[in-house]
Design an enzyme around this catalytic site. Structure first.
Site, PDB file in Angstrom:
ATOM      1  N   GLY A 109      -9.254  -6.449   8.950  1.00 20.91           N
ATOM      2  CA  GLY A 109      -8.120  -5.812   9.584  1.00 20.91           C
ATOM      3  C   GLY A 109      -7.765  -6.485  10.893  1.00 20.91           C
ATOM      4  O   GLY A 109      -6.888  -7.339  10.962  1.00 20.91           O
ATOM      5  N   ARG A 110      -8.467  -6.100  11.962  1.00 23.39           N
ATOM      6  CA  ARG A 110      -8.139  -6.621  13.289  1.00 23.39           C
ATOM      7  C   ARG A 110      -8.205  -8.140  13.362  1.00 23.39           C
ATOM      8  O   ARG A 110      -7.455  -8.777  14.108  1.00 23.39           O
ATOM      9  CB  ARG A 110      -9.072  -5.985  14.326  1.00 23.39           C
ATOM     10  CG  ARG A 110      -8.757  -4.529  14.588  1.00 23.39           C
ATOM     11  CD  ARG A 110      -9.886  -3.790  15.285  1.00 23.39           C
ATOM     12  NE  ARG A 110     -10.966  -3.448  14.364  1.00 23.39           N
ATOM     13  CZ  ARG A 110     -12.012  -2.694  14.682  1.00 23.39           C
ATOM     14  NH1 ARG A 110     -12.105  -2.198  15.912  1.00 23.39           N
ATOM     15  NH2 ARG A 110     -12.942  -2.413  13.802  1.00 23.39           N
ATOM     16  N   ARG A 155      -7.558   2.248  -2.582  1.00 21.50           N
ATOM     17  CA  ARG A 155      -8.482   2.180  -1.448  1.00 21.50           C
ATOM     18  C   ARG A 155      -9.137   3.540  -1.262  1.00 21.50           C
ATOM     19  O   ARG A 155      -8.455   4.574  -1.311  1.00 21.50           O
ATOM     20  CB  ARG A 155      -7.733   1.778  -0.173  1.00 21.50           C
ATOM     21  CG  ARG A 155      -8.693   1.389   0.969  1.00 21.50           C
ATOM     22  CD  ARG A 155      -7.941   0.846   2.166  1.00 21.50           C
ATOM     23  NE  ARG A 155      -8.749  -0.140   2.867  1.00 21.50           N
ATOM     24  CZ  ARG A 155      -8.824  -0.247   4.187  1.00 21.50           C
ATOM     25  NH1 ARG A 155      -8.142   0.572   4.969  1.00 21.50           N
ATOM     26  NH2 ARG A 155      -9.565  -1.181   4.747  1.00 21.50           N
ATOM     27  N   TYR A 171      -5.599  11.065   3.938  1.00 27.66           N
ATOM     28  CA  TYR A 171      -4.224  11.259   3.467  1.00 27.66           C
ATOM     29  C   TYR A 171      -4.252  11.984   2.113  1.00 27.66           C
ATOM     30  O   TYR A 171      -5.292  12.498   1.706  1.00 27.66           O
ATOM     31  CB  TYR A 171      -3.484   9.923   3.466  1.00 27.66           C
ATOM     32  CG  TYR A 171      -3.413   9.347   4.857  1.00 27.66           C
ATOM     33  CD1 TYR A 171      -2.643   9.968   5.850  1.00 27.66           C
ATOM     34  CD2 TYR A 171      -4.163   8.228   5.231  1.00 27.66           C
ATOM     35  CE1 TYR A 171      -2.615   9.477   7.147  1.00 27.66           C
ATOM     36  CE2 TYR A 171      -4.141   7.745   6.531  1.00 27.66           C
ATOM     37  CZ  TYR A 171      -3.369   8.368   7.484  1.00 27.66           C
ATOM     38  OH  TYR A 171      -3.356   7.902   8.771  1.00 27.66           O
ATOM     39  N   GLN A 186       0.852  -1.194   0.000  1.00 26.86           N
ATOM     40  CA  GLN A 186       0.000   0.000   0.000  1.00 26.86           C
ATOM     41  C   GLN A 186       0.887   1.243   0.000  1.00 26.86           C
ATOM     42  O   GLN A 186       1.715   1.430   0.889  1.00 26.86           O
ATOM     43  CB  GLN A 186      -0.937   0.054   1.204  1.00 26.86           C
ATOM     44  CG  GLN A 186      -1.971   1.179   1.005  1.00 26.86           C
ATOM     45  CD  GLN A 186      -2.747   1.539   2.244  1.00 26.86           C
ATOM     46  OE1 GLN A 186      -2.168   1.911   3.257  1.00 26.86           O
ATOM     47  NE2 GLN A 186      -4.070   1.437   2.166  1.00 26.86           N
TER      48      GLN A 186
END
Length: 357
Positions: free
Chosen positions: A312-313, A224, A177, A98
């Site tokens: 994710g987690r 993404r 971002y 990424q």
């Protein structure tokens, strides 16, 4: 009925299942933005994922958001990543890097430079620095002539990623971002060709993705996005119009995928699924939110037309998440205190189910 455990053709890759390990910042890189042997072990432990997307990797020094994150803009960084990608591949996995340019979400104490952004508007909140959290500084607004250089930095980093052994790259166009800042209607106050109208606000994203697809091929390029997300204080007006316009432009590039976060209402996201003709990775719950993606959320979105589901987690705390979901084994909880603390605790110390007491 499509299931999480069906294989999937993604560009030149055959994924053995529909489960994607989502990108997660872990700030375990060595000085100079170098990947480490622990990072190789971490990703290799999770190689049963259909696809791994790495933590955010800065495409340039000025693009670095947090201390302790890895880069892909020097020869030394390329060399440091090679053992990581080799470990994943030798464990039977596939991995995309990424590419994450922080834009205004950075600090001079981290990079030695004033952060840049579309406009001189600071992010909301404290940013991480080597000496702890500090208020986000006001970025320097990029001149029109400078903007293409930052778009092209993703393409240069993508070339280095492939050189380092990655199977492809995902541009971080989400979560406040740099790409997300250009899409925003409050971080981007520009009046030139990169700001104002929807067509102008999507321009930077399209140029960054185009530069990357030109560098390494559309089949090795994903992005993404977090439609309507408010991370770091960004706001977007006309979310369905903005993202439909963006996806329409990106559809010309024959990309590997678009990766959407559940940051908008479901009906908006379903509309964007219809607007995107290619592969869709869906992250079904709000990143860092109270809920964690499980089998029910994954199956729900496969039923709504997603091709792949990112976790994710779940992958952070369960290296064998694929097998746990396949067989209905318990899902181990994450230790949030270890997310960014460095070291191997809470990084390499999560075990597979058969090794737990």
């Amino acid at each position: 009925m499509t299931t999480l455990f069906d294989n999937y053709r993604l560009g030149d890759l055959t994924l053995p299942n529909r489960m994607v390990m989502a990108p997660m910042t872990r700030v375990r890189a060595a000085a100079g933005g170098l990947a480490t042997p622990s990072m190789a072990a971490y990703y290799a432990q999770r190689a049963t994922a259909g696809l791994i997307v790495s933590e955010g990797v800065q495409p340039s020094l000025i693009g670095q958001s947090n201390p302790g994150t890895p880069g892909l803009h020097t020869d030394e960084q390329v060399s440091a990543w090679r053992p990581v990608t080799a470990a994943v591949h030798s464990s039977g996995g596939r991995i995309f890097a990424q590419l994450m340019h922080g834009g205004r979400v950075s600090h001079p104490d981290t990079t030695g430079m004033q952060p840049v952004g579309p406009s001189a508007v600071p992010a909301v909140g404290d940013v991480f620095t080597p000496s702890g959290p500090r208020p986000a500084p006001t970025p320097r607004a990029l001149d029109t002539a400078e903007v293409p250089e930052h778009a092209e930095s993703y393409g240069r980093a993508a070339r280095r990623a492939v050189e380092a052994g990655f199977d492809g790259v995902e541009l971080h166009g989400a979560n406040g971002y740099l790409i997300s800042q250009f899409l925003s209607s409050n971080a981007n106050l520009r009046t030139d060709r990169y700001g104002g109208s929807v067509a102008s606000r999507i321009r930077f994203a399209v140029e960054a993705v185009s530069a990357t697809a030109e560098a390494v091929g559309g089949a090795r390029t994903g992005i993404r996005l977090s439609p309507g997300g408010t991370f770091w204080g960004v706001r977007e007006t006309d979310v369905p119009e903005l993202y439909t316009a963006l996806l329409t432009e990106l559809a010309r590039l024959d990309l590997a995928y678009v990766h959407l976060e559940a940051t908008a209402d479901e009906d908006v996201l379903i509309g964007l699924r219809r607007a995107w003709p290619g592969t869709l990775i869906m992250n079904p719950v709000l990143p860092m939110g109270p809920k964690q993606t499980g089998r029910a959320e994954a199956d729900h979105w496969l039923g709504l037309g997603a091709d792949l589901i990112s976790f994710g987690r779940g992958f952070l705390a369960n290296p064998d998440l694929v097998e746990r979901l396949r067989t209905g084994l318990p899902i181990a909880p994450v230790d949030e205190a270890t997310y960014y603390q460095g070291g191997d605790a809470g990084y390499l110390t999560y075990s597979t189910y058969q090794h737990t007491a």
